[in-house]
Design an enzyme around this catalytic site. Structure first.
Site, PDB file in Angstrom:
ATOM      1  N   GLU A  44       0.867  -1.161   0.000  1.00 37.91           N
ATOM      2  CA  GLU A  44       0.000   0.000   0.000  1.00 37.91           C
ATOM      3  C   GLU A  44       0.916   1.226   0.000  1.00 37.91           C
ATOM      4  OE1 GLU A  44      -2.854   0.269   3.202  1.00 37.91           O
ATOM      5  OE2 GLU A  44      -3.561   2.198   2.456  1.00 37.91           O
ATOM      6  N   ARG A 271       5.406 -12.988   9.703  1.00 40.13           N
ATOM      7  CA  ARG A 271       5.981 -11.651   9.520  1.00 40.13           C
ATOM      8  C   ARG A 271       7.386 -11.619  10.082  1.00 40.13           C
ATOM      9  NH1 ARG A 271       1.927  -7.772   8.926  1.00 40.13           N
ATOM     10  NH2 ARG A 271       3.273  -6.013   9.328  1.00 40.13           N
ATOM     11  N   LYS A 281       3.954   0.719  10.170  1.00 38.33           N
ATOM     12  CA  LYS A 281       4.091   1.912   9.336  1.00 38.33           C
ATOM     13  C   LYS A 281       3.547   3.143  10.057  1.00 38.33           C
ATOM     14  CE  LYS A 281       3.167  -0.036   4.895  1.00 38.33           C
ATOM     15  NZ  LYS A 281       2.373   0.133   3.685  1.00 38.33           N
TER      16      LYS A 281
HETATM   17  P1  ATP Z   1      -0.398  -1.720   6.888  1.00 42.06           P
HETATM   18  O1  ATP Z   1      -0.427  -1.788   8.366  1.00 42.06           O
HETATM   19  O2  ATP Z   1      -0.444  -0.352   6.345  1.00 42.06           O
HETATM   20  O3  ATP Z   1      -1.285  -2.717   6.177  1.00 42.06           O
HETATM   21  P2  ATP Z   1       1.735  -3.407   6.016  1.00 42.06           P
HETATM   22  O4  ATP Z   1       3.060  -3.405   6.697  1.00 42.06           O
HETATM   23  O5  ATP Z   1       0.891  -4.612   6.028  1.00 42.06           O
HETATM   24  O6  ATP Z   1       1.051  -2.148   6.598  1.00 42.06           O
HETATM   25  P3  ATP Z   1       1.517  -3.371   3.137  1.00 42.06           P
HETATM   26  O7  ATP Z   1       1.949  -2.296   2.231  1.00 42.06           O
HETATM   27  O8  ATP Z   1       0.102  -3.754   3.155  1.00 42.06           O
HETATM   28  O9  ATP Z   1       1.984  -2.912   4.559  1.00 42.06           O
HETATM   29  O10 ATP Z   1       2.429  -4.632   2.935  1.00 42.06           O
HETATM   30  C1  ATP Z   1       2.728  -5.181   1.682  1.00 42.06           C
HETATM   31  C2  ATP Z   1       3.109  -6.612   1.839  1.00 42.06           C
HETATM   32  O11 ATP Z   1       4.213  -6.756   2.726  1.00 42.06           O
HETATM   33  C3  ATP Z   1       1.989  -7.461   2.410  1.00 42.06           C
HETATM   34  O12 ATP Z   1       1.881  -8.643   1.652  1.00 42.06           O
HETATM   35  C4  ATP Z   1       2.415  -7.761   3.809  1.00 42.06           C
HETATM   36  O13 ATP Z   1       1.937  -8.999   4.231  1.00 42.06           O
HETATM   37  C5  ATP Z   1       3.940  -7.729   3.701  1.00 42.06           C
HETATM   38  N1  ATP Z   1       4.533  -7.335   4.986  1.00 42.06           N
HETATM   39  C6  ATP Z   1       4.288  -6.232   5.686  1.00 42.06           C
HETATM   40  N2  ATP Z   1       4.975  -6.230   6.845  1.00 42.06           N
HETATM   41  C7  ATP Z   1       5.691  -7.378   6.876  1.00 42.06           C
HETATM   42  C8  ATP Z   1       6.609  -7.971   7.806  1.00 42.06           C
HETATM   43  N3  ATP Z   1       6.922  -7.372   8.953  1.00 42.06           N
HETATM   44  N4  ATP Z   1       7.138  -9.165   7.495  1.00 42.06           N
HETATM   45  C9  ATP Z   1       6.846  -9.775   6.337  1.00 42.06           C
HETATM   46  N5  ATP Z   1       5.993  -9.273   5.415  1.00 42.06           N
HETATM   47  C10 ATP Z   1       5.423  -8.082   5.678  1.00 42.06           C
END
Ligand code: ATP
Ligand code: MG
Length: 570
Positions: A44, A271, A281
């Site tokens: 996002e 994660r 974020k």
């Molecule tokens: P938000 O809280 O805004 O949803 P987010 O960290 O999930 O934040 P996204 O931009 O939706 O951000 O994440 C993009 C991709 O990265 C998603 O597939 C998510 O699962 C993955 N992702 C985000 N944070 C992690 C993490 N700490 N470890 C592994 N993958 C992650």
């Protein structure tokens, strides 16, 4: 090619696959989706990518590479309030820096707004969606709990005509934000909370960075993600574990559009959570907005641009991610593992140079005034063919203040009165006296040198216990160094739910030191991205704010993990 690129062949190598790769392998072998493999990375654009995203990127792009598939970059831009093109550009740069490329497969969830809207209309017509006039608080209050069913909305049984009319008017902008939502009519008593009439659309009047004011309603994640995967032909939609309970809903909406030939499959892994930092974020944005760090690329941030500015390499990040692996349970990974990967990589890449962080002058009284010579230094003993460079030596040099003690304890093998040390690459010197100012601070150390002790001369192999780094005072160039430490002084700030995360910031996470003395070769070769090892100190890289008349270096990492040593002693 390796057998892995031909996964359907009988001889395919199955060993060493992680569980996601194993699923992909089995699907390909079974001929699902016509043997196609297509993944996607769906950020996002509401912030910069962090090392957690790097883990997802390595999985999404990595598995596609491994099995000859493709990976889409899809911006999940369904919330114009928080999104911006600044983030879109940064995300592209960071993925490229990590070493991955999506070719021409760059997509946006907003590309599918018309199709998603049409689907919503169809679901309304089929009696599977309705407009709810309640507030979000009322809707939340009717949700129930995992063990008790929810309550049906009083608007649940509106006529198709009324729902169509209201939804169309929601999109025309006739109602205020929050006045109405479109909900899927599924089951308020479902065991899965996500099935209790989930919200499909909400009203947002902030213009979108790509579609402007075309839309006044925007789809929720759950109503956008699975369908976007389907529209793009994604076969394996790999995400993190918090989406496990969303999977049935993902499948539910995909079922509404998929035909027999193909369907995307959601797979979840753990994660990345890292000690002494935060990955949210929202919190990272707060640190930036409140000026608690110097921007998204502050070298203390866990963001990819922060790591890059700090001097971490993509190889180190990828090696670290490979080390920790992918599992189906949440864990907290030690930042020491990441730091180990960084040291390991920089050890092979960094040019060895001399820099004195906290200088004190040494005068070699038996070395002729005005005379200089050069000594030869290896650029990197770990890297064949990396060559040598020359370093000037003269009567006056700088050494680290910490490398001298007037009244040393036993086993202090550095410089002390009447004690000998070797100056790396040059001569053995012996301390013969010290000068102090009125407050008793040492201002200068006097030494004599052994002219026979230089490499190639008869006394070169004479044993002395300590070897010091140094720079010629007449040639040294001033620099600023920025010494970084962990951003938080609590191992897992996210777990301390009672405390504000700002309270847990490490007040000593940045120390700026000026008056650092570096050898001329450093100034001559320092460019954006150059990796240096300041011998006996650590790895450093020029900051982008560095220029010829004001050299600035970021400390990437110390040579040894002092935190680990402290922990072991404790
Ligand atoms: P938000 O809280 O805004 O949803 P987010 O960290 O999930 O934040 P996204 O931009 O939706 O951000 O994440 C993009 C991709 O990265 C998603 O597939 C998510 O699962 C993955 N992702 C985000 N944070 C992690 C993490 N700490 N470890 C592994 N993958 C992650
Ligand atoms: Mg997300």
């Amino acid at each position: 090619m390796t057998t892995e690129s031909n996964p359907t062949g009988e001889s395919a190598e199955k060993k060493g696959l992680n569980f996601v790769e194993q699923i992909v392998y089995d699907d390909l072998k079974a001929g699902k989706n016509g043997g196609r493999l297509n993944t996607r990375f769906p950020p996002e654009p509401n912030g910069y990518l962090h090392i957690g995203h790097a883990k997802a990127i390595c999985m999404d792009f990595g598995v596609a590479e491994k099995f000859g598939g493709t990976c889409n970059l899809r911006f999940d831009d369904t919330n114009p309030v928080k999104e911006d093109t600044e983030y879109v550009d940064a995300i592209r740069d960071d993925i490229h820096w990590l070493g991955f490329d999506w070719g021409d497969r760059e997509y946006y969830a907003s590309d599918y707004f018309p199709k998603l809207y049409d689907l919503a209309i169809r679901l309304i017509k089929e009696g599977k969606a309705y407009v709810d006039d309640q507030t979000s608080e009322q809707i939340a209050a009717q949700k129930g709990t995992p063990t008790t069913p929810g309550q049906e909305s009083p608007y649940r049984n509106r006529s198709v005509e009324e729902n169509l009319d209201l939804f169309e008017r929601m999109n025309k902008g006739e109602f205020d934000e929050g006045a109405r939502v479109l909900r899927a009519k599924i089951d308020m008593a479902s065991d899965n909370m996500h099935f209790r009439d989930p919200i499909m659309y909400r009203i947002i009047k902030t213009p979108h960075h790509r579609t402007g004011t075309t839309w006044n309603v925007y789809p929720m994640y759950d109503f956008a993600h699975g369908q976007s995967d389907y529209f793009e032909g994604v076969t394996h939609s790999i995400c993190t574990l918090e989406f496990v309970p969303h999977r049935p809903l993902y499948d539910y909406f995909v079922d509404e559009i998929a035909d027999e030939s193909y369907r995307p499959r959601q797979i979840e892994f753990n994660r990345l959570n890292l000690t002494y930092t935060v990955m949210s974020k929202r919190k990272l944005l707060a640190l930036v907005k409140e000026g608690l760090v110097n921007g998204w690329d502050d070298p203390r941030m866990p963001t990819i641009c922060g790591l890059r500015r700090r001097g971490y390499t993509p190889e180190a990040v990828r090696n670290f991610i490979e080390t920790i692996g992918y599992t189906k349970y949440e864990a907290l990974n030690s930042v020491s593992l990441l730091e180990h990967a960084v040291r390991d990589d920089l050890n092979k890449k960094a040019t060895r140079v001399m820099a004195v962080i906290n200088p004190v002058k040494v005068v070699i009284t038996n070395y002729p005034e005005g005379q200089f010579e050069t000594v030869t230094m290896e650029n990197n003993p770990e890297q064949e063919g990396s060559g040598v460079h020359e370093m000037p030596f003269g009567r006056e040099i700088y050494i680290e203040r910490e490398d001298f003690m007037e009244n040393p304890p036993k086993k202090f093998f550095r410089l002390a009165p009447d004690q000998e040390v070797r100056l790396k690459g040059a001569y053995i010197v012996k301390c013969t006296g010290v000068h102090k100012d009125a407050d008793g601070n040492i201002t200068e150390i006097e030494c004599t040198y052994d002219p026979e002790s230089r490499s190639g001369l008869p006394g070169a192999n004479r044993k002395v216990k300590g070897t010091l780094h140094w720079v010629s005072a007449a040639h040294a160039i001033d620099a600023e160094v920025r010494l970084y430490d962990r951003l938080f002084n609590v191992e897992n700030p996210a777990a301390e739910t009672e405390r504000d995360f700002r309270e847990m910031l490490n007040p000593d996470s940045l120390k700026v030191v000026t008056g650092v003395k570096v050898e001329p070769f450093v100034a001559k070769t320092a460019k954006q991205g150059t990796k240096f090892q300041f011998q006996r100190i650590g790895y450093f890289t020029p900051d982008y704010q560095s220029y010829a008349n004001h050299l600035i270096f970021n400390r990437t990492i110390q040579l040894k993990d002092t935190w680990e040593k402290v922990a072991k002693k404790a």
